[in-house]
Each structure stands twice: as structure tokens, then as C-alpha cells.
Design an enzyme around this catalytic site. Structure first.
Site, short mmCIF file in Angstrom:
data_model
loop_
_atom_site.label_atom_id
_atom_site.label_comp_id
_atom_site.label_asym_id
_atom_site.label_seq_id
_atom_site.Cartn_x
_atom_site.Cartn_y
_atom_site.Cartn_z
N ALA A 27 -11.34 -4.51 6.83
CA ALA A 27 -11.63 -5.86 5.49
C ALA A 27 -10.10 -6.39 5.27
O ALA A 27 -9.51 -5.71 5.49
CB ALA A 27 -12.51 -4.62 5.05
N CYS A 78 0.59 -0.84 0.04
CA CYS A 78 0.11 -0.14 0.20
C CYS A 78 0.83 1.59 -0.03
O CYS A 78 0.91 1.93 -0.85
CB CYS A 78 -0.78 -0.04 1.19
SG CYS A 78 -2.11 -1.56 0.90
N HIS A 98 -9.28 6.39 1.62
CA HIS A 98 -11.35 5.58 1.19
C HIS A 98 -11.95 5.27 2.59
O HIS A 98 -11.22 5.36 3.47
CB HIS A 98 -10.69 4.10 0.80
CG HIS A 98 -10.29 3.33 1.18
ND1 HIS A 98 -8.79 3.05 -0.10
CD2 HIS A 98 -10.36 2.40 1.44
CE1 HIS A 98 -8.89 1.80 0.58
NE2 HIS A 98 -9.08 1.90 1.34
N TYR A 100 -14.49 2.58 4.58
CA TYR A 100 -14.80 1.83 4.65
C TYR A 100 -17.01 1.90 4.83
O TYR A 100 -16.49 2.78 5.80
CB TYR A 100 -14.60 0.81 5.38
CG TYR A 100 -13.41 -0.61 4.25
CD1 TYR A 100 -13.80 -0.55 3.26
CD2 TYR A 100 -11.77 -0.23 4.81
CE1 TYR A 100 -13.29 -1.68 2.32
CE2 TYR A 100 -11.76 -0.54 4.05
CZ TYR A 100 -11.12 -1.01 2.58
OH TYR A 100 -10.34 -1.58 2.11
N SER A 149 -3.26 3.47 -1.78
CA SER A 149 -4.61 2.79 -1.10
C SER A 149 -4.14 3.24 0.68
O SER A 149 -3.76 3.14 0.72
CB SER A 149 -4.70 1.90 -1.51
OG SER A 149 -6.23 1.16 -0.94
#
Length: 282
Positions: free
Chosen positions: A281, A157, A224, A226, A184
Site C-alpha cells: 500500500a 516510520c 498493523h 493490512y 508505524s
């Protein structure tokens, strides 16, 4: 108040208000119950921290600094890809029965490459250039090795660090700056964790090269939140903010490989309560 808090709150508000919702789209991550883990995402987030002014640990909730350092040194100092060399269990979900995460992270930094100055790995190449070629525009690492991706249990990442040296005209000292590129990021679980890690790395590299710290820039391609984290974030960013903590770094350490997790500490670190049992996740 902590400037890192302001950056974090503004980033989260921007993602929630202006981001793209992936619900119903084809996504890879899933929750423990097998359902797809959708996100609200923002492309191209760039956050800038002045390490001369403060250490960028958020105060909205506590960032586990010792475990941050442990993971950072696992990757950059031990150059390990085995969770048995870690004191936390954050990588257990991606480890095989032997504890390996495959040819990822520390494994890539430990591969020796051939340079005209001799054979060295990426970390040693950075340390060599900071000492011998501080104004080089080529001081960087990259662990996103396409040749080995199929043997990584998780694609990197945070994959690239670029270092750049400037000068403090008042003191005459060299100043170390760094840019972290990240493809990410799960903002709730990892944002300030990564920020603290790479701010600490800049402090360590600066100290062993007799430099001052400068700016840390964090570039995130896909930042992001979740779906299950949205209410947690909404509550978190309304909390009281406190002054930034102070970083203590053992002044006796002059070799990067001598640092331990006890050689850096956050002092006067006042925070809000921790958020427990955050769903992750995979």
C-alpha cells in the site's frame, strides 16, 4: 528454535485477535487499484531481543539480509536520500524523477549541528559519545524533523534510535543496547526487515567501540496488518520454525564508515519459503 519467530508469531496473533479494524474509517494508504488499504492495528507493541543470545532473523521465511544492510547503510553511512544510491527498488514508489525522496531519512542524519565539541551530524555525534561519553543518557538520533516534513515524500516510520551503555560484570566489557522507536509499521513487509537492520547497526557500533552487544528493544506505536495481508500472515505464522542463524561480522573493521554489505553475513540461515508478490500500500 529462533526466539525472533516466537516474538513475531505472538505479535501477529495478538494484532489479529485483539487489534482494532480500520475498515470504513478515514485512512491515507491505497492499493494499486485505488481502493483504500485498511488495517488491523495494535497500539504500543514492544518487542525485546537479547543480541547476546541470537541474531533476531525470523526463520518462517527468509529476510533479505543483504538488501536490509544496503538500505541501512544508505541511511546511516551514506546519509543519502536518493534511490540511485540503493541497490534495491524498495523506495522507488516514493522517489521523484531525480531519484530523491525529499528531505527524509539519510538527509536528516547528514545535517550538521553545532555542539560545544564542534560541528557534527547525528551519526557522528553518536559515534563520538560512544567513544568519549559512553555512560551518557543523551546518545540518540531523531529524524522526525517537523520543519522539513512538508519536503519529505514519506514521513519517517522508524524515526528515533536511543543507545545506552551498560557493563558486563563478568567480563568487565561495556555493553551496547539500543531502542528503536517507530511510529508505524507494516508488519508483514517490514517488521523483521527493520529488526535485522537495527540489530546489525548495534553490532557494528559495538564492534567499532570495542563493546559487547546487549539488548535491542523495538517500540512500535501503530503495528498493523493490512487487510490483503491477513491470509498471508495466517499462513506464515503456522509454519515450521528453525534455529536462529549466526551473525558473522568482519572483525577487521574498526571504523563504521568502512563497513560494506559484504562485512556482515548470516550463517546457517534455514528458512521457510519466501512469500512472493506481496501487495504494498502506498
Amino acid at each position: 528454535m529462533s526466539y525472533a519467530d516466537k516474538i513475531f508469531v505472538d505479535m501477529c496473533r495478538n494484532i489479529l485477535d485483539n487489534g482494532t479494524d480500520t475498515k470504513g474509517e478515514k485512512v491515507r494508504p491505497k492499493w494499486d487499484d485505488g481502493s483504500f488499504a485498511y488495517t488491523i492495528k495494535k497500539f504500543g507493541v514492544v518487542n525485546r531481543y537479547d543480541l547476546k543470545k541470537e541474531f533476531p532473523a525470523i526463520t518462517l521465511r527468509k529476510t533479505g539480509f543483504k538488501n536490509c544492510l544496503d538500505e541501512l547503510l544508505w541511511i546511516w553511512q551514506k546519509k543519502s536520500n536518493n534511490v540511485h544510491d540503493l541497490n534495491s527498488h524498495i523506495w522507488d514508489a516514493w522517489a521523484d524523477e531525480t531519484g530523491s525522496i525529499g528531505k527524509a531519512y539519510g538527509y536528516q542524519l547528514g545535517i550538521k549541528h553545532h555542539y560545544k565539541e564542534g560541528d557534527m551530524d547525528q551519526v557522528d555525534r553518536v559515534l563520538y559519545d560512544l567513544k568519549h561519553n559512553p555512560y551518557s543518557r543523551r546518545i540518540m538520533t531523531n529524524i522526525y524533523n517537523h520543519e522539513d516534513l512538508h519536503e519529505m515524500n514519506l514521513y519517517p516510520c522508524a524515526y528515533s534510535m536511543t543507545f545506552n551503555v551498560t557493563k558486563n560484570e563478568e567480563t568487565g566489557n561495556l555493553v551496547l543496547n539500543g531502542i528503536l522507536n517507530q511510529r508505524s509499521q507494516d508488519v508483514l513487509t517490514a517488521n523483521n526487515w527493520n529488526v535485522c537492520q537495527y540489530a546489525a547497526l548495534i553490532h557494528m557500533f559495538a564492534q567499532v567501540n570495542d563493546m559487547e552487544v546487549g539488548e535491542f528493544i523495538h517500540v512500535i506505536a501503530d503495528a498493523h496488518i493490512y487487510d490483503k495481508h491477513v491470509p498471508l500472515i495466517e499462513e506464515l505464522i503456522t509454519r515450521e520454525q528453525h534455529p536462529a542463524p549466526k551473525l558473522w561480522i568482519n572483525p577487521e573493521i574498526k571504523n563504521f564508515y568502512d563497513f560494506t554489505v559484504d562485512d556482515l553475513k548470516l550463517e546457517d540461515y534455514v528458512t521457510g519459503p519466501q512469500i512472493k508478490n506481496i501487495p504494498v500500500a502506498v
